[in-house]
Write a protein that holds these residues in place. Structure first.
Motif, PDB file in Angstrom:
ATOM      1  N   SER A   1       0.818  -1.215   0.000  1.00  0.00           N
ATOM      2  CA  SER A   1       0.000   0.000   0.000  1.00  0.00           C
ATOM      3  C   SER A   1       0.852   1.266   0.000  1.00  0.00           C
ATOM      4  O   SER A   1       0.341   2.358  -0.260  1.00  0.00           O
ATOM      5  N   GLY A   2       2.132   1.111   0.319  1.00  0.00           N
ATOM      6  CA  GLY A   2       3.025   2.267   0.350  1.00  0.00           C
ATOM      7  C   GLY A   2       3.005   3.045   1.650  1.00  0.00           C
ATOM      8  O   GLY A   2       3.622   4.105   1.752  1.00  0.00           O
TER       9      GLY A   2
ATOM     10  N   SER B   1       1.206  -5.396 -10.334  1.00  0.00           N
ATOM     11  CA  SER B   1       0.821  -4.296 -11.225  1.00  0.00           C
ATOM     12  C   SER B   1      -0.337  -3.461 -10.681  1.00  0.00           C
ATOM     13  O   SER B   1      -0.266  -2.231 -10.718  1.00  0.00           O
ATOM     14  N   PRO B   2      -1.422  -4.089 -10.163  1.00  0.00           N
ATOM     15  CA  PRO B   2      -2.494  -3.256  -9.601  1.00  0.00           C
ATOM     16  C   PRO B   2      -2.004  -2.393  -8.425  1.00  0.00           C
ATOM     17  O   PRO B   2      -2.396  -1.230  -8.304  1.00  0.00           O
ATOM     18  N   ALA B   3      -1.151  -2.955  -7.587  1.00  0.00           N
ATOM     19  CA  ALA B   3      -0.618  -2.182  -6.459  1.00  0.00           C
ATOM     20  C   ALA B   3       0.250  -1.026  -6.958  1.00  0.00           C
ATOM     21  O   ALA B   3       0.190   0.085  -6.419  1.00  0.00           O
ATOM     22  N   VAL B   4       1.041  -1.268  -8.000  1.00  0.00           N
ATOM     23  CA  VAL B   4       1.884  -0.206  -8.564  1.00  0.00           C
ATOM     24  C   VAL B   4       1.006   0.923  -9.107  1.00  0.00           C
ATOM     25  O   VAL B   4       1.284   2.104  -8.881  1.00  0.00           O
TER      26      VAL B   4
ATOM     27  N   GLN C   1      -1.949   1.752  -8.109  1.00  0.00           N
ATOM     28  CA  GLN C   1      -2.523   2.476  -6.968  1.00  0.00           C
ATOM     29  C   GLN C   1      -1.477   3.371  -6.312  1.00  0.00           C
ATOM     30  O   GLN C   1      -1.760   4.501  -5.938  1.00  0.00           O
ATOM     31  N   LEU C   2      -0.238   2.873  -6.174  1.00  0.00           N
ATOM     32  CA  LEU C   2       0.844   3.685  -5.612  1.00  0.00           C
ATOM     33  C   LEU C   2       1.074   4.931  -6.460  1.00  0.00           C
ATOM     34  O   LEU C   2       1.229   6.035  -5.935  1.00  0.00           O
TER      35      LEU C   2
ATOM     36  N   ILE D   1       8.536   5.059  -8.006  1.00  0.00           N
ATOM     37  CA  ILE D   1       7.907   3.745  -7.867  1.00  0.00           C
ATOM     38  C   ILE D   1       8.442   2.835  -8.959  1.00  0.00           C
ATOM     39  O   ILE D   1       8.420   3.177 -10.139  1.00  0.00           O
ATOM     40  N   LEU D   2       8.946   1.675  -8.548  1.00  0.00           N
ATOM     41  CA  LEU D   2       9.479   0.683  -9.474  1.00  0.00           C
ATOM     42  C   LEU D   2       8.646  -0.582  -9.398  1.00  0.00           C
ATOM     43  O   LEU D   2       8.401  -1.087  -8.304  1.00  0.00           O
ATOM     44  N   ARG D   3       8.206  -1.075 -10.559  1.00  0.00           N
ATOM     45  CA  ARG D   3       7.523  -2.361 -10.574  1.00  0.00           C
ATOM     46  C   ARG D   3       8.579  -3.428 -10.781  1.00  0.00           C
ATOM     47  O   ARG D   3       9.370  -3.361 -11.710  1.00  0.00           O
TER      48      ARG D   3
END
Length: 149
Positions: free
Chosen positions: A10-11, A32-35, A37-38, A52-54
């Motif tokens: 969630s960051g 990917s969905p979390a990235v 959202q971040l 932010i790095l995926r």
């Protein structure tokens, strides 16, 4: 202060560090969905200090250790449990951290005391506690294990 938030999720840890004045926060997340959202949260908050790095946290930590040794004052590690992530990621943190840098690590078991895992031998637990089923720790390299950047 520069912070690395591995397994960002969630960051919460990285956003908190940025809100408290960290000049740079790098969040690493594999989902990917979390990235997405971040990124949305970063943009909404206009948190320009956050990158932010995926990708895989272990690979990101190892790459950063090679590219940016001694760059981070604080590394957050809140990995999925029961997969051995702390044991895998902590060695890269030896190189990533500034000489007085710290690691905040969450785990499903205590990292200190008589039952401390052998892979903790180069780390000193500065502080530790438990909240519910989660053990959280503030770690610092032992002076004998320090790597000067």
């Amino acid at each position: 202060v520069a912070c690395l938030d591995l397994f960002a999720g969630s960051g919460a840890l990285g956003f908190e560090a940025a809100s408290r004045g960290a000049r740079r926060v790098v969040m690493v997340e594999n989902s990917s969905p979390a990235v997405r959202q971040l990124e949305a949260n970063r943009d909404k908050l206009k948190a320009d200090a956050i990158a932010i790095l995926r990708g895989d946290a272990l690979a990101a930590a190892q790459n950063a250790a090679q590219r940016e040794p001694g760059c981070y004052s604080l590394v957050f590690i809140d990995p999925p449990y029961h997969q051995g992530w702390l044991e895998k990621v902590l060695p890269a943190c030896m190189t990533l951290l500034t000489p007085s840098g710290l690691v905040y690590a969450e785990a499903e078991f205590p990292l200190d005391g008589d039952d401390a895992p052998a892979w903790m031998q180069d780390w000193e637990v500065v502080r530790a506690d438990k909240a519910g089923m989660v053990f959280y720790h503030l770690l610092q390299r032992k002076s004998s294990a320090r790597i000067e950047a």
